[in-house]
Design an enzyme around this catalytic site. Structure first.
Site, PDB file in Angstrom:
ATOM      1  N   GLU A 189      -5.453  -7.756   3.431  1.00 27.11           N
ATOM      2  CA  GLU A 189      -4.890  -8.735   4.371  1.00 27.11           C
ATOM      3  C   GLU A 189      -6.002  -9.472   5.095  1.00 27.11           C
ATOM      4  OE1 GLU A 189      -2.606  -8.995   8.633  1.00 27.11           O
ATOM      5  OE2 GLU A 189      -1.984  -7.350   7.310  1.00 27.11           O
ATOM      6  N   HIS A 240       0.836  -1.194   0.000  1.00 32.59           N
ATOM      7  CA  HIS A 240       0.000   0.000   0.000  1.00 32.59           C
ATOM      8  C   HIS A 240       0.877   1.252   0.000  1.00 32.59           C
ATOM      9  CE1 HIS A 240      -3.997  -2.002   1.421  1.00 32.59           C
ATOM     10  NE2 HIS A 240      -3.848  -1.996   0.120  1.00 32.59           N
ATOM     11  N   HIS A 283       0.243  -8.602   1.307  1.00 32.47           N
ATOM     12  CA  HIS A 283      -0.919  -8.812   2.165  1.00 32.47           C
ATOM     13  C   HIS A 283      -1.481 -10.227   2.066  1.00 32.47           C
ATOM     14  CE1 HIS A 283      -1.090  -4.334   1.449  1.00 32.47           C
ATOM     15  NE2 HIS A 283      -1.167  -4.394   2.750  1.00 32.47           N
TER      16      HIS A 283
END
Length: 283
Positions: free
Chosen positions: A128, A44, A76
């Site tokens: 995630e 991210h 993730h």
């Protein structure tokens, strides 16, 4: 008042899992003979994702987008079905899932196998957490706060795992709400050490700083939490992705400027912000 002091938090920036994912992606991009893509954004951090795209590592938003070559599983992680579908298409899979995220997957599978109703403490919709839910069984629920438990029917045996970037305060609050309602509670604290270290050092610095600059992706959950932790202790907290977003007016009358960064923020990005702060302070 003179030039302010600029202090970077003791623990800030990329963690082991992100560093590993970046290394795998860069190696794949430089050595692959065919197309290379990541299954969703690798991390991210939009700036890093853009840099990877410029080096030939594109982003696939779905399995259907992956046609040939190599596919990198983002840090993730993903649900098991995605891995199966990619394998069935005959694609090369490079697994860059953070090892600490994989520990959550293993813990979730074990608790589900042992008959616990599973609660995943984390953000609904976060990649995630979506990956964890793929390992958690049909009766699992995502809980982001104690309020989410009000309408939830709990079984006799409940197990809890946690998104790696959650805060200990959130986990403790959920545990305290669940405990009186069940006969047996099993908690596996899967908050990673890097997250705890970054949150603790950010909190310590923010309690002393006049201004806090938090560097990292606006879409990064762990960076958002750092900004929240800092803003609770320092009202002049600003979350930016890169140095060009800095506003010199933020620094007025500041004697101590603190800097921290999310686990998806490379050291070079932190250094660029610190250099920009130095230049702004001298102006």
């Amino acid at each position: 008042m003179g030039i302010p002091c600029i202090e970077v938090a003791q623990y800030a920036g990329v963690c082991y899992g992100v560093e590993r994912a970046l290394t795998l992606a860069k190696e794949a991009g430089s050595t692959a003979t065919g197309p290379v893509c990541t299954m969703g954004p690798l991390i991210h951090n939009p700036i890093v994702v853009h840099e990877l795209e410029q080096s030939g590592v594109s982003v696939a938003n779905s399995v259907e987008d992956c046609v040939e070559g190599a596919v990198i599983i983002r840090a993730h992680g993903v649900v098991p079905q995605v891995i199966d579908e990619l394998q069935n298409k005959g694609l090369q899979i490079i697994d860059a899932t953070c090892p600490f995220v994989k520990k959550v997957h293993v813990a979730a599978e074990r608790l589900e196998r042992e008959g616990y109703q599973l609660l995943v403490v984390g953000e609904s919709g976060h990649p995630e957490v979506e990956g964890i839910m793929g390992h958690a069984g049909m009766d699992a629920h995502i809980v982001s706060s104690p309020e989410d438990l009000h309408e939830l029917e709990l079984g006799r045996k409940v197990g809890i795992v946690v998104q790696t970037t959650q805060t200990a305060d959130t986990l403790n609050a959920v545990v305290a709400s669940v405990l009186p309602r069940v006969s047996e509670l099993r908690v596996v604290n899967t908050i990673c050490t890097a997250t705890q270290e970054r949150q603790a050092s950010a909190a310590e610095l923010a309690s002393r700083a006049d201004v806090m600059i938090v560097v990292g992706g606006k879409n990064s959950g762990n960076t958002q939490r750092l900004a929240q932790i800092c803003s609770e202790r320092c009202s002049r907290t600003y979350h930016i992705e890169q140095a060009c977003e800095l506003d010199p007016s933020w620094l007025e009358d500041a004697q101590l400027i603190g800097v921290t960064a999310g686990a998806s923020t490379p050291a070079a990005h932190i250094e660029q912000v610190v250099e920009a702060l130095r230049n702004a302070s001298k102006a």
